[in-house]
Design a protein around this motif. Structure first.
Motif, PDB file in Angstrom:
ATOM      1  N   GLU A   3       0.811  -1.215   0.000  1.00  8.05           N
ATOM      2  CA  GLU A   3       0.000   0.000   0.000  1.00  8.05           C
ATOM      3  C   GLU A   3       0.845   1.266   0.000  1.00  8.05           C
ATOM      4  O   GLU A   3       0.529   2.247  -0.670  1.00  8.05           O
ATOM      5  N   HIS A   4       1.953   1.260   0.732  1.00  8.41           N
ATOM      6  CA  HIS A   4       2.827   2.434   0.818  1.00  8.41           C
ATOM      7  C   HIS A   4       3.639   2.649  -0.460  1.00  8.41           C
ATOM      8  O   HIS A   4       4.254   3.699  -0.635  1.00  8.41           O
ATOM      9  N   ALA A   5       3.629   1.682  -1.350  1.00  9.01           N
ATOM     10  CA  ALA A   5       4.475   1.755  -2.542  1.00  9.01           C
ATOM     11  C   ALA A   5       3.671   1.610  -3.831  1.00  9.01           C
ATOM     12  O   ALA A   5       4.190   1.173  -4.844  1.00  9.01           O
ATOM     13  N   MET A   6       2.414   2.006  -3.801  1.00  9.33           N
ATOM     14  CA  MET A   6       1.581   1.958  -5.004  1.00  9.33           C
ATOM     15  C   MET A   6       1.386   3.377  -5.510  1.00  9.33           C
ATOM     16  O   MET A   6       1.002   4.274  -4.751  1.00  9.33           O
ATOM     17  N   PHE A   7       1.659   3.575  -6.781  1.00  7.22           N
ATOM     18  CA  PHE A   7       1.599   4.905  -7.364  1.00  7.22           C
ATOM     19  C   PHE A   7       0.750   4.880  -8.621  1.00  7.22           C
ATOM     20  O   PHE A   7       0.706   3.884  -9.329  1.00  7.22           O
ATOM     21  N   SER A   8       0.075   5.990  -8.888  1.00 14.00           N
ATOM     22  CA  SER A   8      -0.828   6.096 -10.023  1.00 14.00           C
ATOM     23  C   SER A   8      -0.615   7.435 -10.722  1.00 14.00           C
ATOM     24  O   SER A   8      -0.203   8.416 -10.098  1.00 14.00           O
TER      25      SER A   8
END
Length: 91
Positions: A3-8
């Motif tokens: 979750e802390h490393a998901m980017f969009s």
């Protein structure tokens, strides 16, 4: 776990082929772009990673992938995910 490393692309002003998303991810996680790698399957993503100053590994096994475009964009081509571990430099 990630979750802390998901980017969009919704987190930046411009999406691929611009480097904004990759640069944002690197900055957020505290890494210099030169210390990052990108694993991509699109020409625009490969272009974005290269523009960000990152090493890009471009997956081209999909029947619809643009192998020539990925190569022209500057990615390190590979067509088997099992080979990726041997391609990524571990320092």
């Amino acid at each position: 776990l990630f979750e802390h490393a998901m980017f969009s692309s919704t987190m930046v002003g411009r999406g691929k082929p611009f480097p904004d998303l990759f640069l944002h991810a690197a900055k957020t996680m505290g890494f210099a772009p030169a210390d990052c790698i990108v694993i991509e399957d699109s020409v625009a993503g490969t272009q974005a990673g290269i523009a960000a100053g990152m090493r890009v590994f471009s997956y081209h096994a999909d029947l619809f992938s643009d192998r020539d475009g990925l190569a022209e964009a500057g990615g390190v081509l590979f067509d088997d995910m099992r080979d990726l571990a041997g391609l990524v430099p571990i320092l």
